[in-house]
Design an enzyme around this catalytic site. Sequence first.
Site, PDB file in Angstrom:
ATOM      1  N   ASP A 197       0.828  -1.197   0.000  1.00 46.65           N
ATOM      2  CA  ASP A 197       0.000   0.000   0.000  1.00 46.65           C
ATOM      3  C   ASP A 197       0.868   1.254   0.000  1.00 46.65           C
ATOM      4  O   ASP A 197       1.900   1.319   0.685  1.00 46.65           O
ATOM      5  CB  ASP A 197      -0.891  -0.005   1.252  1.00 46.65           C
ATOM      6  N   GLU A 228       1.387  -0.448  -5.022  1.00 45.07           N
ATOM      7  CA  GLU A 228       0.552   0.677  -5.425  1.00 45.07           C
ATOM      8  C   GLU A 228       1.421   1.913  -5.611  1.00 45.07           C
ATOM      9  O   GLU A 228       1.903   2.489  -4.641  1.00 45.07           O
ATOM     10  CB  GLU A 228      -0.517   0.954  -4.354  1.00 45.07           C
TER      11      GLU A 228
END
Length: 521
Positions: free
Chosen positions: A222, A258
């Site tokens: 993330d 990401e």
Amino acid sequence: MVTVLCAAALSGCSKSNYKYKQDLNIIDDNYRNYYEIFVYSFYDSNGDGIGDLNGVTQKLDYIQDMGFNGIWLMPVMPSTTYHKYDVKDYCAIDSQYGTIDDFKNLVDECHKRGINVVIDMVINHTSSSHQWFIKACSYLRQLEAGKEPDASECPYIEYYHFSKDRVNDTYYQVKGSKDWYYEGSFWSEMPDLNLACEALRDELWSAADFWIDLGVDGFRMDAAMHFEENEPEFNTEVLNSLYEHCLEKNPDFYMVSEVWAGLNTVKDYYSSNTPSMFNFDAGNTEGKLIKTARGVLKASGLVDAMIRYQNEFSSVYADYIDAPFLTNHDMGRVSNALLNDENDIKMAGGLLMMMNGSPFVYYGEEIGMASSGSKDENKRLPMIWSDDASGKGMTTGPKDADKNITSAFESADKQLKDENSILNYYKRALRLRNENPEIARGVIEKIESLCDGNQAAITKTYNDSTIGIVYNTSDEVINVNIAGTELEGMGIRGYLTLNNEEITLKDGILTMPAQSICILK
């Protein structure tokens, strides 16, 4: 040469039986078809209205039958929020979702079905309720005026970005202290971690070991470009360090990160020598896949983009695995971007499934689920298993989601029975990937003579096996003359059409209905 026929030319034609089903040829590697699951909204096994791990386990047959052989679970660790991107404990399961034993069972059942498990690893920040942060703030509040903090007294002060000055708007005052601030770039209750701290890395890398020992096959990293703002070299070093550590535990470990940015920035992050970056140039509601499905970008333009991804990414990391997608949990859904046009929604799914790498499908995408507005909760609504909101497995979803957001399309149980549904279109598209390993792994070459506007053609070659893929993204039937091209002598191996219309090949002429894709070999 392309001949465009009136769309009515095939009207009244009866549906043909699809006769190109091939044997499955699924390779056990890190090229996979992934299904992204927000556990909270997916499937409720115990009737409390909240999705849980046992619910995911109960739907593994559905996931496998669709053709997915990988799942990405959004955060499952203890958290104070419904979305769980603020971790309180890196080595536990949130009680709303179940227990460690439930997780072990899920992983075991996935592996029995050949499904790999990727979980969200959130190391940019923790929850403000994490014991590391609580202890650090307690120490700073009790620190004598004028005294500098000492890590030997409280090691956790080095785990975060504390400052005596409010550096910018992302810094918040430590509660109960007049002298100290901390960084929280996403939210005051998500204090940012200081990944330059070796003691912190040791803790996080040990947490990675914990999950690998439980059988996890990979991490979705993330907010990777925010580990340190505007410091890609530092961020890529962190990714590489963690990945290399994980490879020591599992030589087949997978990582997808990401990096919410354009092609050039994503390309730079492949210098981390980690397998995958989400392809935000192709994905998102304004990405090239959805634009092509809408007709805003021509098929030939998408092919040019595919070749650019291949060339640009491989120039930095030869072993990269692209990670294309349409939308995810942070975006409006595909059906909204395509104004509930069923044909365009199918086309977008078909284009995604012809991409190289490992495609990621957000739960509900396969049934055309809707979202609403910009509120995150409205992008993470309950999976619609049936039209009965109180039916088996249905969740209530995030409590702050707007009510009465309805889908234009039928529930999963009904779509399973409709051969022309969005769901069954996705099933065939995934089947084609699982029959033809060249789709994911093949080196792309453009057939210039067959690329003209909404029509395009490529070859993909993997292990000395070559397939052709021909695209018709227009709303018209077209005839494509493949004689004298790289596709000459090939036969139809499979295809995707909107409502099971037939694609035919006769005397070198490929007849393709509107918004269709054909695979040749």
